[in-house]
Design a protein around this motif. Structure first.
Motif, PDB file in Angstrom:
ATOM      1  N   TRP A 117      39.896  29.101   8.535  1.00 41.60           N
ATOM      2  CA  TRP A 117      39.120  27.929   8.140  1.00 41.60           C
ATOM      3  C   TRP A 117      37.785  27.907   8.871  1.00 41.60           C
ATOM      4  N   VAL A 118      36.784  28.537   8.276  1.00 35.74           N
ATOM      5  CA  VAL A 118      35.469  28.652   8.882  1.00 35.74           C
ATOM      6  C   VAL A 118      34.418  28.141   7.901  1.00 35.74           C
ATOM      7  N   GLU A 119      33.225  27.902   8.414  1.00 36.23           N
ATOM      8  CA  GLU A 119      32.116  27.507   7.556  1.00 36.23           C
ATOM      9  C   GLU A 119      31.736  28.673   6.648  1.00 36.23           C
ATOM     10  N   PRO A 120      31.568  28.431   5.337  1.00 38.81           N
ATOM     11  CA  PRO A 120      31.283  29.537   4.426  1.00 38.81           C
ATOM     12  C   PRO A 120      29.816  29.956   4.384  1.00 38.81           C
ATOM     13  N   GLY A 121      28.931  29.151   4.971  1.00 43.43           N
ATOM     14  CA  GLY A 121      27.504  29.460   4.903  1.00 43.43           C
ATOM     15  C   GLY A 121      26.852  28.729   3.747  1.00 43.43           C
ATOM     16  N   PRO A 122      25.533  28.505   3.826  1.00 37.87           N
ATOM     17  CA  PRO A 122      24.853  27.668   2.831  1.00 37.87           C
ATOM     18  C   PRO A 122      24.772  28.283   1.440  1.00 37.87           C
ATOM     19  N   ASP A 123      24.723  29.585   1.328  1.00 33.45           N
ATOM     20  CA  ASP A 123      24.559  30.231   0.017  1.00 33.45           C
ATOM     21  C   ASP A 123      25.806  30.997  -0.389  1.00 33.45           C
TER      22      ASP A 123
ATOM     23  N   ARG B 209      40.010  37.705 -10.218  1.00 32.88           N
ATOM     24  CA  ARG B 209      40.215  37.368  -8.804  1.00 32.88           C
ATOM     25  C   ARG B 209      38.955  37.749  -8.021  1.00 32.88           C
ATOM     26  N   PRO B 210      37.855  37.022  -8.215  1.00 29.93           N
ATOM     27  CA  PRO B 210      36.591  37.408  -7.584  1.00 29.93           C
ATOM     28  C   PRO B 210      36.486  36.974  -6.123  1.00 29.93           C
ATOM     29  N   HIS B 211      35.542  37.581  -5.439  1.00 24.99           N
ATOM     30  CA  HIS B 211      35.096  37.161  -4.105  1.00 24.99           C
ATOM     31  C   HIS B 211      36.074  37.439  -2.977  1.00 24.99           C
ATOM     32  N   GLU B 212      37.109  38.239  -3.222  1.00 27.26           N
ATOM     33  CA  GLU B 212      38.000  38.596  -2.127  1.00 27.26           C
ATOM     34  C   GLU B 212      37.238  39.360  -1.045  1.00 27.26           C
ATOM     35  N   ALA B 213      36.397  40.294  -1.464  1.00 27.96           N
ATOM     36  CA  ALA B 213      35.650  41.107  -0.494  1.00 27.96           C
ATOM     37  C   ALA B 213      34.712  40.243   0.339  1.00 27.96           C
ATOM     38  N   GLU B 214      34.075  39.270  -0.292  1.00 26.37           N
ATOM     39  CA  GLU B 214      33.153  38.406   0.448  1.00 26.37           C
ATOM     40  C   GLU B 214      33.891  37.591   1.508  1.00 26.37           C
ATOM     41  N   ALA B 215      35.071  37.088   1.154  1.00 28.70           N
ATOM     42  CA  ALA B 215      35.851  36.319   2.127  1.00 28.70           C
ATOM     43  C   ALA B 215      36.316  37.208   3.277  1.00 28.70           C
ATOM     44  N   LEU B 216      36.814  38.397   2.949  1.00 32.72           N
ATOM     45  CA  LEU B 216      37.264  39.311   4.001  1.00 32.72           C
ATOM     46  C   LEU B 216      36.101  39.718   4.898  1.00 32.72           C
TER      47      LEU B 216
ATOM     48  N   THR C 114      35.930  15.194   3.728  1.00 30.89           N
ATOM     49  CA  THR C 114      34.895  15.178   4.765  1.00 30.89           C
ATOM     50  C   THR C 114      34.644  16.569   5.340  1.00 30.89           C
ATOM     51  N   GLU C 115      35.337  17.579   4.828  1.00 31.73           N
ATOM     52  CA  GLU C 115      35.135  18.946   5.299  1.00 31.73           C
ATOM     53  C   GLU C 115      35.098  19.898   4.110  1.00 31.73           C
ATOM     54  N   HIS C 116      34.304  20.937   4.246  1.00 26.57           N
ATOM     55  CA  HIS C 116      34.133  21.912   3.172  1.00 26.57           C
ATOM     56  C   HIS C 116      34.136  23.297   3.818  1.00 26.57           C
ATOM     57  N   LEU C 117      35.331  23.831   3.984  1.00 26.62           N
ATOM     58  CA  LEU C 117      35.536  25.070   4.713  1.00 26.62           C
ATOM     59  C   LEU C 117      35.993  26.176   3.757  1.00 26.62           C
ATOM     60  N   LEU C 118      35.843  27.422   4.204  1.00 23.73           N
ATOM     61  CA  LEU C 118      36.375  28.549   3.448  1.00 23.73           C
ATOM     62  C   LEU C 118      37.887  28.540   3.588  1.00 23.73           C
ATOM     63  N   LEU C 119      38.580  28.553   2.465  1.00 25.49           N
ATOM     64  CA  LEU C 119      40.038  28.523   2.432  1.00 25.49           C
ATOM     65  C   LEU C 119      40.587  29.842   1.887  1.00 25.49           C
ATOM     66  N   HIS C 120      41.803  30.165   2.267  1.00 23.98           N
ATOM     67  CA  HIS C 120      42.475  31.337   1.703  1.00 23.98           C
ATOM     68  C   HIS C 120      42.713  31.141   0.213  1.00 23.98           C
ATOM     69  N   GLY C 121      43.192  29.971  -0.166  1.00 21.00           N
ATOM     70  CA  GLY C 121      43.364  29.622  -1.569  1.00 21.00           C
ATOM     71  C   GLY C 121      44.719  29.948  -2.158  1.00 21.00           C
TER      72      GLY C 121
END
Length: 301
Positions: free
Chosen positions: A138-144, A79-86, A190-197
């Motif tokens: 639902w926010v922009e995740p950033g380019p990297d 379950r990776p990347h939880e910290a990055e999303a938070l 047409t959209e690429h947003l950060l999702l909870h998942g």
């Protein structure tokens, strides 16, 4: 500080791989030591381990050095990347991350009311509050960004559906539709947003600084309809037990889509995909009855 070894909750133990050599079982065996060492490292006082807890993490209720309550979480491997999303949400619509240990994977989170989720509310009110919460995420995740994407998971999902289609002739038409949709949907988004998942009512807990805050993300990047599809499926057994269940399922799709300005057809398509994929996985895990109910729900759409 606690000195007695802790016992992971049975729900967590039973949900992990039974292979003693798997990363999950090795992590589980090391968990009591990891917890004790983290308490010392961060100068925390253990109150108790949250039980029954979840199926993919251990959460301990703790006090910080100044007495402030917090929750110490150890997510299971996979379950990776939880910290990055938070970190990106920074408390907006989600539990606030106070601290992380990249070596152990430990997360120190603000304390929420773990026993009070949106599932405690009447259905209509719960859906309204859930929609208001998930839209904040639902926010922009950033380019990297480090997060997986829906498009990147297409091949695996299609493989799963194709194998199930070969094994289940009676459900083959529905499985084929789900497979075709799962291939096509990411290519037309047409959209690429950060999702909870992994969004559902049980993942939204009562808080102090905000009435409701999301927890336990499995973050990925994609379109809003994917996250919202999980909300359509939430507590679907309750919906199926009522009268006019098929029409009620379609109304739920329309109502949620309109409330968040999401295309109805895309929400319907993602809901069908997620229902069928979940049905396949539930059946493979031994819960054939739930798998059949999910397929029936998908067919109504």
């Amino acid at each position: 500080m606690a000195t007695a070894p802790i016992e992971p909750p049975q729900r967590l133990v039973s949900s992990l791989s039974s292979d003693p050599e798997s990363p999950q079982r090795r992590w589980l065996a090391a968990l009591p030591t990891l917890l004790q060492e983290q308490l010392v490292s961060w100068d925390l006082t253990l109150e108790r381990v949250h039980s029954p807890g979840g199926r993919s993490s251990l959460v301990a209720l703790v006090r910080q050095q100044d007495g402030t309550p917090a929750a110490l979480k150890f997510p299971a491997p996979g379950r990776p990347h939880e910290a990055e999303a938070l970190g990106i949400w920074d408390g907006w619509g989600a539990v606030r991350l106070l601290r992380r240990d990249e070596t152990t994977g430990a997360l120190l989170l603000e304390r929420l009311h773990g026993a009070v989720s949106l599932r405690s509310l009447p259905e209509a009110k719960a859906l309204l509050e859930a929609a208001g919460t998930v839209r904040r995420l639902w926010v922009e995740p950033g380019p990297d960004h480090p997060f997986p994407t829906l498009a990147g998971q297409t091949e695996q999902a299609v493989r799963t559906l194709s194998a199930a289609q070969a094994d289940s002739p009676a459900a083959a038409p529905l499985l084929a539709e789900a497979r075709e949709l799962r291939e096509a949907l990411p290519t037309t988004a047409t959209e690429h947003l950060l999702l909870h998942g992994a969004f559902r009512q049980g993942k939204v807990l009562a808080g102090e600084r905000a009435p409701w805050l999301a927890v336990g993300p499995a973050p990925l990047v994609g379109e809003r309809a994917y996250d919202l599809a999980a909300l359509v499926l939430d507590r679907f057994e309750d919906l199926m037990a009522g009268s006019g269940a098929a029409a009620a399922a379609r109304r739920r799709v329309a109502k949620l889509a309109d409330s968040l300005d999401v295309d109805r057809d895309r929400l319907r398509d993602w809901t069908l995909c997620r229902a069928v994929l979940t049905a396949v996985r539930e059946t493979a895990a031994g819960d054939r009855q739930r798998g059949e109910l999910l397929l029936e729900f998908a067919a109504w759409l």
